[in-house]
Design an enzyme around this catalytic site. Structure first.
Site, PDB file in Angstrom:
ATOM      1  N   HIS A 157       0.801  -1.227   0.000  1.00  0.00           N
ATOM      2  CA  HIS A 157       0.000   0.000   0.000  1.00  0.00           C
ATOM      3  C   HIS A 157       0.834   1.277   0.000  1.00  0.00           C
ATOM      4  O   HIS A 157       0.282   2.367  -0.103  1.00  0.00           O
ATOM      5  CB  HIS A 157      -0.957   0.026   1.198  1.00  0.00           C
ATOM      6  CG  HIS A 157      -0.270   0.336   2.496  1.00  0.00           C
ATOM      7  ND1 HIS A 157       0.472  -0.588   3.165  1.00  0.00           N
ATOM      8  CD2 HIS A 157      -0.193   1.480   3.207  1.00  0.00           C
ATOM      9  CE1 HIS A 157       0.970  -0.036   4.246  1.00  0.00           C
ATOM     10  NE2 HIS A 157       0.595   1.225   4.302  1.00  0.00           N
TER      11      HIS A 157
HETATM   12  C1  UD1 Z   1      -2.504   5.347   5.756  1.00  0.00           C
HETATM   13  C2  UD1 Z   1      -1.235   5.872   6.418  1.00  0.00           C
HETATM   14  C3  UD1 Z   1      -0.174   4.782   6.391  1.00  0.00           C
HETATM   15  C4  UD1 Z   1      -0.693   3.496   6.993  1.00  0.00           C
HETATM   16  C5  UD1 Z   1      -1.959   3.090   6.248  1.00  0.00           C
HETATM   17  C6  UD1 Z   1      -2.546   1.815   6.806  1.00  0.00           C
HETATM   18  C7  UD1 Z   1      -0.803   8.292   6.218  1.00  0.00           C
HETATM   19  C8  UD1 Z   1       0.022   9.304   5.536  1.00  0.00           C
HETATM   20  N1  UD1 Z   1      -0.709   7.034   5.736  1.00  0.00           N
HETATM   21  O1  UD1 Z   1      -2.177   5.113   4.376  1.00  0.00           O
HETATM   22  O2  UD1 Z   1       0.941   5.200   7.149  1.00  0.00           O
HETATM   23  O3  UD1 Z   1       0.284   2.495   6.896  1.00  0.00           O
HETATM   24  O4  UD1 Z   1      -2.913   4.141   6.362  1.00  0.00           O
HETATM   25  O5  UD1 Z   1      -3.557   1.324   6.005  1.00  0.00           O
HETATM   26  O6  UD1 Z   1      -1.508   8.616   7.157  1.00  0.00           O
HETATM   27  N2  UD1 Z   1      -9.262   4.790   1.087  1.00  0.00           N
HETATM   28  C9  UD1 Z   1     -10.482   4.158   0.990  1.00  0.00           C
HETATM   29  N3  UD1 Z   1     -11.128   3.815   2.136  1.00  0.00           N
HETATM   30  C10 UD1 Z   1     -10.627   4.078   3.351  1.00  0.00           C
HETATM   31  C11 UD1 Z   1      -9.386   4.754   3.456  1.00  0.00           C
HETATM   32  C12 UD1 Z   1      -8.724   5.077   2.311  1.00  0.00           C
HETATM   33  O7  UD1 Z   1     -10.983   3.887  -0.092  1.00  0.00           O
HETATM   34  O8  UD1 Z   1     -11.266   3.737   4.360  1.00  0.00           O
HETATM   35  C13 UD1 Z   1      -8.527   5.123  -0.155  1.00  0.00           C
HETATM   36  C14 UD1 Z   1      -8.777   6.500  -0.649  1.00  0.00           C
HETATM   37  O9  UD1 Z   1      -8.840   6.455  -2.038  1.00  0.00           O
HETATM   38  C15 UD1 Z   1      -7.527   7.251  -0.232  1.00  0.00           C
HETATM   39  C16 UD1 Z   1      -6.460   6.186  -0.253  1.00  0.00           C
HETATM   40  O10 UD1 Z   1      -7.147   4.967   0.063  1.00  0.00           O
HETATM   41  O11 UD1 Z   1      -7.248   8.324  -1.061  1.00  0.00           O
HETATM   42  C17 UD1 Z   1      -5.363   6.436   0.730  1.00  0.00           C
HETATM   43  O12 UD1 Z   1      -5.863   6.575   2.057  1.00  0.00           O
HETATM   44  P1  UD1 Z   1      -5.046   7.405   3.154  1.00  0.00           P
HETATM   45  O13 UD1 Z   1      -5.713   7.327   4.454  1.00  0.00           O
HETATM   46  O14 UD1 Z   1      -4.745   8.748   2.606  1.00  0.00           O
HETATM   47  O15 UD1 Z   1      -3.650   6.660   3.220  1.00  0.00           O
HETATM   48  P2  UD1 Z   1      -3.318   5.113   3.277  1.00  0.00           P
HETATM   49  O16 UD1 Z   1      -2.678   4.741   1.986  1.00  0.00           O
HETATM   50  O17 UD1 Z   1      -4.464   4.288   3.761  1.00  0.00           O
END
Ligand code: UD1
Length: 365
Positions: free
Chosen positions: A209
């Protein structure tokens, strides 16, 4: 004594489960300690959020900001605005943040600006890779933290090198491992095992991820092709994070052995890991869990903020070096892996150590 605990993402929920259980061992008569659980809503899908509350018996949060996705700045800013309001309405003796995600840093800044004691659980770890959003979150958070609870002596050393007084740093072990050991007897077999006729010790688990591995289509494709090529007959279970799923939709894959599935609930994911031959990942938390479960692990990153998982644990870093990756994948497949042990104080009692210490600290302030 009022403590506000912040959680926003999947790995945060695993950590706060241990802290909350430790607080709940006290009765009102013993120590008048209460807590508010704040969910920022950074993770909002059931599979990344609610399923963790259910599996890990975490009480429903007192508030959920529902900030959702956005750019780094949008997400951080939205969390800060909500958390400032929250702390004005519900002042606390201490704000406890865990890990290194955007929610951690955003709430840390707000707490400190409101002159609230700031406590960082898992403080001091460093990848020294400033291209990672998590490394920036760690450094900003630790530059304003009052009390540090650390998972390793390496974290203590990093903090002292940055000029933090030793009296504020407490090596307590790993709350993520508290949760792992606590729930180990209740791990639940995921459906995919019977559905795909997976045999114990004969399949691999893959998770990806990190932006550095998944945001670039060619890198993501290269990783999956390499695994497919070297893995040959072995089945590889790949629970796909939403960020990765969004990318996979755009690339064509011809994978015969990789079994794609949605993110799994905690108890099912760790069942899968405990019974597999090896794990390939770019997560930091998973390298801690594989170390304790004694499962071989290959990390597709150049650096780690958790050096103990490589030095005493089962983890090896291969970064983006294809030859190294192939070499270790072959060793994993023939079952030839280094022997390992469990890092100091990763004994299931870290949450209790933190809460005991924090109560005494607040009382004596
Ligand atoms: C976040 C953390 C990372 C952690 C990871 C665990 C930061 C910078 N990153 O990364 O350190 O290891 O969580 O999973 O805080 N999305 C969904 N549903 C959700 C959440 C996210 O669809 O419930 C999608 C969205 O398109 C979003 C993307 O995933 O833009 C990234 O989500 P985000 O929370 O920004 O970062 P993670 O990659 O999950």
């Amino acid at each position: 004594m009022k403590i506000t605990i912040v959680a926003g993402t999947r790995p945060n929920f695993v950590k706060v489960s241990s802290l909350i259980k430790a607080i709940e061992t006290y009765t009102e008569e013993d120590v008048p300690i209460t807590y508010r659980l704040v969910h920022t809503g950074q993770h909002y899908d059931d599979s990344l959020s609610q399923s963790f509350f259910t599996d890990l018996e975490i009480p429903q949060p007192n508030v959920n900001f529902g900030v959702g996705s956005g750019s780094q700045a949008e997400q951080t800013a939205a969390i800060m605005v909500h958390f400032e309001q929250e702390l004005m309405e519900h002042p606390a003796d201490a704000v406890v943040v865990v890990g290194d995600v955007n929610s951690t840093m955003a709430c840390a800044i707000v707490a400190k600006k409101m002159n609230t004691l700031l406590v960082h659980v898992e403080g001091g770890i460093r990848s020294f890779d400033m291209t990672m959003p998590e490394e920036i979150n760690r450094r900003v958070t630790d530059s304003i933290t009052d009390l540090f609870y650390t998972t390793s002596i390496y974290a203590n050393e990093n903090l002292m090198r940055e000029g933090i007084d030793e009296s504020r740093i407490h090596f307590v072990g790993n709350v993520m491992i508290d949760t792992l050991l606590n729930y180990l007897p209740t791990f639940r077999k995921p459906d995919i095992i019977d559905f795909e006729s997976l045999i114990d010790g004969e399949y691999l688990v893959l998770t990806l991820h990190r932006p550095s591995n998944v945001d670039d289509f060619s890198r993501l494709k290269e990783i999956l092709n390499l695994i497919e090529e070297v893995g040959q007959e072995v089945k590889i279970v790949f629970p796909v994070h939403p960020r990765t799923y969004n990318q996979l939709k755009h690339i064509e894959l011809d994978s015969k052995n990789i079994l794609f599935c949605p993110p799994l609930p905690y108890l099912e994911f760790n069942y899968l890991v405990k019974h597999c031959k090896g794990v390939i990942t770019d997560s930091g938390g998973i390298t801690e869990e594989t170390t304790v479960l004694n499962i071989p692990c290959i990390t597709l990153r150049d650096t780690t903020e958790r050096p103990e998982t490589c030095l005493v644990g089962t983890n090896v870093l291969v970064g983006s070096d294809k030859e190294q990756f192939k070499k270790y994948l072959k060793l994993m497949l023939i079952g030839n892996w280094k022997s390992s042990s469990v890092p100091e104080l990763w004994d299931g009692k870290s949450g209790k150590r933190i809460i005991d210490h924090l109560i005494t600290f607040i009382k004596n302030q």
